[in-house]
Design a protein around this motif. Sequence first.
Motif, short mmCIF file in Angstrom:
data_model
loop_
_atom_site.label_atom_id
_atom_site.label_comp_id
_atom_site.label_asym_id
_atom_site.label_seq_id
_atom_site.Cartn_x
_atom_site.Cartn_y
_atom_site.Cartn_z
N VAL A 1 13.25 4.62 -11.01
CA VAL A 1 12.19 5.73 -11.02
C VAL A 1 11.72 5.92 -12.46
O VAL A 1 10.75 6.05 -12.66
CB VAL A 1 12.71 7.08 -10.51
N ASN B 1 9.69 3.25 -13.40
CA ASN B 1 8.23 3.35 -12.77
C ASN B 1 7.42 4.36 -13.56
O ASN B 1 6.03 4.42 -13.70
CB ASN B 1 8.32 3.76 -11.40
N VAL C 1 0.75 6.95 -9.38
CA VAL C 1 1.60 5.93 -9.81
C VAL C 1 1.10 4.53 -9.14
O VAL C 1 1.20 3.56 -9.83
CB VAL C 1 3.10 5.91 -9.42
N ARG C 2 0.42 4.81 -7.99
CA ARG C 2 -0.13 3.48 -7.57
C ARG C 2 -1.42 2.95 -8.52
O ARG C 2 -1.56 1.86 -8.54
CB ARG C 2 -0.78 3.99 -6.23
N SER D 1 1.03 -1.24 0.06
CA SER D 1 0.22 -0.02 -0.06
C SER D 1 0.92 1.35 -0.02
O SER D 1 0.37 2.33 -0.45
CB SER D 1 -0.95 -0.06 1.23
N SER D 2 2.01 1.06 0.17
CA SER D 2 3.13 2.26 0.28
C SER D 2 3.73 2.36 -0.96
O SER D 2 4.66 3.08 -0.88
CB SER D 2 3.75 2.28 1.44
N ARG D 3 3.49 1.61 -2.06
CA ARG D 3 4.11 1.69 -3.03
C ARG D 3 4.14 3.12 -3.80
O ARG D 3 3.22 3.74 -3.81
CB ARG D 3 3.85 0.66 -4.13
N SER D 4 5.39 3.50 -4.44
CA SER D 4 5.44 4.79 -5.21
C SER D 4 6.33 4.87 -6.06
O SER D 4 7.05 3.76 -6.16
CB SER D 4 5.60 6.02 -4.31
N PHE D 5 6.55 5.84 -6.82
CA PHE D 5 7.84 5.77 -7.78
C PHE D 5 9.04 5.63 -7.18
O PHE D 5 9.75 5.12 -7.76
CB PHE D 5 7.62 7.46 -8.41
N PHE D 6 9.15 6.04 -5.86
CA PHE D 6 10.57 6.06 -5.43
C PHE D 6 10.59 5.04 -4.41
O PHE D 6 11.69 4.92 -3.39
CB PHE D 6 10.70 7.49 -4.61
N LEU E 1 19.12 3.57 -9.21
CA LEU E 1 18.10 3.99 -8.59
C LEU E 1 17.43 4.94 -9.41
O LEU E 1 15.92 4.65 -9.39
CB LEU E 1 18.29 4.69 -7.17
N GLU F 1 11.57 1.90 -4.64
CA GLU F 1 13.07 1.32 -4.67
C GLU F 1 14.14 2.18 -3.94
O GLU F 1 15.07 1.59 -3.31
CB GLU F 1 13.51 0.95 -6.12
N ILE F 2 14.19 3.66 -4.02
CA ILE F 2 15.04 4.32 -3.77
C ILE F 2 15.04 4.26 -2.05
O ILE F 2 16.02 4.15 -1.41
CB ILE F 2 15.00 5.83 -4.12
#
Lengths: 422, 325
Positions: B46, B49, B115-116, A251-256, B42, A258-259
């Motif tokens: 992005v 994504n 993005v979600r 639920s906390s997935r975003s563009f970032f 990284l 991975e970072i």
Amino acid sequence: AEADIISTVEFNYSGDLLATGDKGGRVVIFQREQENKSRPLSRGEYNVYSTFQSHEPEFDYLKSLEIEEKINKIRWLPQQNAAHFLLSTNDKTIKLWKISERDKRAEGYNLKDEDGRLRDPFRITALRVPILKPMDLMVEASPRRIFANAHTYHINSISVNSDHETYLSADDLRINLWHLEITDRSFNIVDIKPANMEELTEVITAAEFHPHHCNVFVYSSSKGTIRLCDMRSSALCDRHSKFFEEPEDPSSRSFFSEIISSISDVKFSHSGRYMMTRDYLSVKVWDLNMENRPVETYQVHEYLRSKLCSLYENDCIFDKFECCWNGSDSAIMTGSYNNFFRMFDRNTRRDITLEASRESSKPRAILKPRKVCTGGKRKKDEISVDSLDFNKKILHTAWHPMENIIAVAATNNLYIFQDKIN
Amino acid sequence: MLRGRRRMECTLDAQSLISISLRKIHSSRTQRGGIKLHKNLLVSYVLRNARQLYLSERYAELYRRQQHYPDGAPLLAMPACPPPPAASAAAPPELAALPLPPDTQDREARSCSAVRGGAELLEVPVCAAPPELQRAPCRDSSPAFYRASSAGPGPGSPPGLLYAAGCDFGAPHCSSRTTVLDLDTHVVTTVENGYLHQDCCSQCPCCCQPAPGLASPPPAPGTKRKYYPGQEEEEGVEEGEPGGGGVAGGPPFAPCTKRARFEEYSAEHPQDSSNISNLISIFGSGFTGLVSRQQADSEQPLNGQLCSKQALASLGAWTRAIVAF
């Protein structure tokens, strides 16, 4: 100046010496003042002990690459004689430095004058025995070993083994094992470089030897995982003995995602039973016996989660914060922005935010706890998220191995705080 | 740099994120100390994504237009394939057959939080996910977030039909193509099986006038492509070895048969959406480590879905450029 930005801070095993490295390749060592009856308040103060240029900028002609002289890590060796030894590394080369004191000088040489000029042999009519005379203390640093040409990628960690004979160095894709006496070869013990670089999905971000078991080390990855390896099981430790990963919260997935899940630092507890990892927003404590999730998670600056876009734009999201344990493993500390740093007490679950700045750090003054206002009405003395200064970041902190003395690097300033002296 | 009281708002859309990311990668080449592999990795996450969201948004736009003009739409600036005249008629039935996930209908999906929506879109598990997806040598344990994008026809791959409208169908094609953008010269090269060759798609789909090794290909009419031997270097350097030359063949997958004209990447116009669209198609070749390698190998009929896989495969081309030292 940019060269003065501190890039690593490390106490030695006794805590009497504190080493800092900076972007300009210099190492500055501070020494704790001994107890002195005439100046009772000066106990505990750290003063400059030695300064030397450890690394210089280099140029790799083959690859047309400049090699930065910035000191990435310093690690002390346990003291075995009067001299002190430390390892310092930049992106490519590790150096072993010997720091020794000289407080006596020989006088009365036969073949040369006091100022070093050679004496005319025909003028020597009598022989004398040189005698040692005291002199002003001089601290000399000399490079004893240079461990070079073993890393294609940028070195991010070095760690001295508990056997006091070997150490590891880790870059983005490989970890090498060295013997402190041997500079012309090292053993590669981890290699995660894929055959096809297009298949690269993660890099090594930090590595450390276990504090007691000389065959065990861990390394963290940019994917937020930690692998524990046992060097007895095979020569090449590509297969881990333990794999630590917390499942991602979808639920906390975003563009970032991975970072911010990339681990920037990993540190064993002094006991060797736990390890701590730092990612962008939190610190996690892991029990080595439990691989599927950490036993404790501490939010460092959760209020930044909604600001990740801006932090990506200004590159702050790539900042690599370090973390450290106190001597008894009851507390952990890590840095944040606006020159704030955070301490978490593992037993009481209390946490505190402090600031390392000149205004709030008059000598002998007690640090006032700070608070970031995360929403709603801002109380007096609170700071709103939007007024945080993201150029003032505390990436490097260190805790004295036995006492409550901490060293905090705020850009190009070093702050040393300690418990109130009664 | 953030200063003082500037409000930090997260209002970037996928397109801005893509251009910001590309700028970061480009500027990292000139930074002191060489390319930072970790940071670029990284940034590429992005980028991937953002691109997936961007593509899904484009698909949604396309679908809406097709709904509106069932007999052949005036075409959008498609991210990959300029539409051949015959294809547009063939496209609508394909699209009509697709059930549209509700997320893509939301045109307001322009902020980060969207993005979600994009991610959920792609997380729909797809029936045809081949078990070979697990076989990839990389240790990628990406969840369905990525696998769904690689599967063939089905509700999880609407972005694939983004290209169905524009792509030629049924043309046999050379495999093992990788397209590489050289970040130094901003020139695009296609590498196939270790050979360089011209833009396949602008000519016969069966193409292949491969030039072995690093020789420059003869320029084809209408293509703006050059290769400078020595600019592209595979990172095959072991300790102490000199930088490896040569360009390895990319992972095998069948690319789209019709490709957009490859324009030179212009760093001066990061906001130009057509440049970014073209860039996305350029980078359609695989950063296959981020997505399972098997997406390319899975058996699919040669149709637009191939383009989809390739387009949704991540950004492998310039990983090589990134690690070209």
